[in-house]
Design an enzyme around this catalytic site. Sequence first.
Site, PDB file in Angstrom:
ATOM      1  N   LYS A  21      -3.437   3.715   1.405  1.00 51.67           N
ATOM      2  CA  LYS A  21      -2.304   3.334   2.268  1.00 51.67           C
ATOM      3  C   LYS A  21      -0.993   3.457   1.503  1.00 51.67           C
ATOM      4  CE  LYS A  21      -2.057  -1.020   4.112  1.00 51.67           C
ATOM      5  NZ  LYS A  21      -0.732  -1.625   3.944  1.00 51.67           N
ATOM      6  N   ARG A  26       4.074   6.599   0.801  1.00 52.78           N
ATOM      7  CA  ARG A  26       5.021   7.230  -0.123  1.00 52.78           C
ATOM      8  C   ARG A  26       5.098   8.740   0.086  1.00 52.78           C
ATOM      9  NH1 ARG A  26       3.432   2.363  -1.862  1.00 52.78           N
ATOM     10  NH2 ARG A  26       4.582   1.217  -3.471  1.00 52.78           N
ATOM     11  N   ASP A 315      -4.520  -7.336  -2.855  1.00 55.19           N
ATOM     12  CA  ASP A 315      -5.023  -7.116  -1.494  1.00 55.19           C
ATOM     13  C   ASP A 315      -6.534  -7.325  -1.394  1.00 55.19           C
ATOM     14  OD1 ASP A 315      -2.465  -6.548  -0.650  1.00 55.19           O
ATOM     15  OD2 ASP A 315      -2.694  -4.381  -0.843  1.00 55.19           O
ATOM     16  N   ARG A 388      -7.109  -7.307   6.647  1.00 53.89           N
ATOM     17  CA  ARG A 388      -7.954  -7.608   5.479  1.00 53.89           C
ATOM     18  C   ARG A 388      -8.776  -8.877   5.692  1.00 53.89           C
ATOM     19  NH1 ARG A 388      -6.946  -3.332   2.716  1.00 53.89           N
ATOM     20  NH2 ARG A 388      -4.823  -2.614   2.428  1.00 53.89           N
TER      21      ARG A 388
HETATM   22  C1  S3P Z   1       2.030  -2.478  -1.632  1.00 55.28           C
HETATM   23  C2  S3P Z   1       2.275  -3.508  -2.508  1.00 55.28           C
HETATM   24  C3  S3P Z   1       1.681  -4.846  -2.369  1.00 55.28           C
HETATM   25  C4  S3P Z   1       0.482  -4.840  -1.448  1.00 55.28           C
HETATM   26  C5  S3P Z   1       0.737  -4.069  -0.184  1.00 55.28           C
HETATM   27  C6  S3P Z   1       1.087  -2.622  -0.505  1.00 55.28           C
HETATM   28  C7  S3P Z   1       2.698  -1.187  -1.848  1.00 55.28           C
HETATM   29  O1  S3P Z   1       2.644  -5.733  -1.869  1.00 55.28           O
HETATM   30  O2  S3P Z   1       0.106  -6.161  -1.117  1.00 55.28           O
HETATM   31  O3  S3P Z   1      -0.410  -4.073   0.639  1.00 55.28           O
HETATM   32  O4  S3P Z   1       2.277  -0.165  -1.249  1.00 55.28           O
HETATM   33  O5  S3P Z   1       3.667  -1.138  -2.622  1.00 55.28           O
HETATM   34  P1  S3P Z   1       3.701  -6.467  -2.849  1.00 55.28           P
HETATM   35  O6  S3P Z   1       4.357  -5.407  -3.598  1.00 55.28           O
HETATM   36  O7  S3P Z   1       4.688  -7.193  -1.989  1.00 55.28           O
HETATM   37  O8  S3P Z   1       2.862  -7.408  -3.672  1.00 55.28           O
END
Ligand code: S3P
Length: 429
Positions: A21, A26, A315, A388
């Site tokens: 994801k 990105r 996660d 999740r």
């Molecule tokens: C993510 C960063 C995490 C993660 C989210 C995806 C990302 O969040 O929990 O599911 O793609 O940069 P945080 O950066 O707020 O911890």
Amino acid sequence: MNAVIKPAATIKGNINVPGDKSISHRSVMLGSIAKGDTHVTGFLTGEDCLSTIACFKKLGIDIEIDGTNVTVHGKGLNGLSAPTETLDVGNSGTTLRLISGILAAQPFSCRITGDKSIQKRPMGRVATPLSLMGGKITSENSEKLTAPLNIEGQHLKAMEYTLPVASAQVKSAIILAGLYADGITKITEPEATRDHTEIMLNYLGANIKREGNTIIVTPVKELTGKDISVPGDISSAAYFIAAALICKNSEVIINNVGVNPTRTGIITAFNAMGADIELINERIVCGEAVADIKAKTSKLHGTVIKGDIIPKLIDEIPVIASVACYAEGETVIADAQELKVKESDRIKTMATELRRMGADITETDDGMIIRGGNPLHGAVCESYDDHRVAMSISIAALGAEGNTEIKNPECVDISFPNYYSLLDSLREA
Ligand code: S3P
């Protein structure tokens, strides 16, 4: 309709999970601000990543989707155009946080919002550093800095900033803003968080360096579109690893999974619990570490999960909680207060639902304590519309006595379309 999850004796199979994801998001964002075409394979067509595509289309980028192949016709760093309507990120915190860094630097203004859950998620953590760079982000909510947001693009100044919380989303927003700033931006993170933004930016021609926990962004004139192959998501693989560990005589191989060291905390934690997990055929693809993962039935015991491993498995804590119910002794999860501001308050929601199934869990301010070994029984569980939570409960259900029902089970489509049918395909009669 509720999903009905039956207990499973044995889980066996060789599978692929949907694309990562974080990397899928990105690929569209960076592909849009790179010059030329970016061909993405293995893209996650979950709802969150489709929200990212919808936002960049509204910003004037032509994006074609054909199954899991996506072509982004990037227009360069200064090629986005003003949207004529509100940008909608749906349920996706990653879209909202990261895009804010780009929008803060554009020569136009826009309004951005998302669903009910998104409108509760803290945005001050992004707005504060971006405002230090000269960004103008205001909330329509007078009490808390949350979406809907209005972002008025500005010329940004470079800055040096220390993140108060370890968050890859916030770090990435500042890196993206730093691409447009008038000098070198330095960001220090308290603990290393996932570095997909840095890896992909450098792959597309940016100049991002790391010294210790400081990321140094030197602006470049342009990024160049390239082919991107997205590996399977270790956060999605985690459910099948977990299933194999807790079910009898089980073995699962998950092919082509991203094993970037900032994401493999789940393997370290499961290994500390006595898990039999092997990484096979390790390789590097588009700058990212990739491997096949083999997991087998294991005799698990409790462990302590805290400190700098937390961002590497943030996660996966819900599924670790489910697995810990089947481990001998106590599993302590601490330093994970960030769980409270995810799609749901995952400390509360996981503890509540696992308890409903008979688990012995204490919630703490920054995590939970799970005393394993209590036999679980089926129950009717809430998903809180949190993908999740739904998937983690389905794993706990595999070893329970009787069927478990999950309400609003379709929320898994956020990150894992067809999750339940893939899980069912691994059951051995
Ligand atoms: C993510 C960063 C995490 C993660 C989210 C995806 C990302 O969040 O929990 O599911 O793609 O940069 P945080 O950066 O707020 O911890």
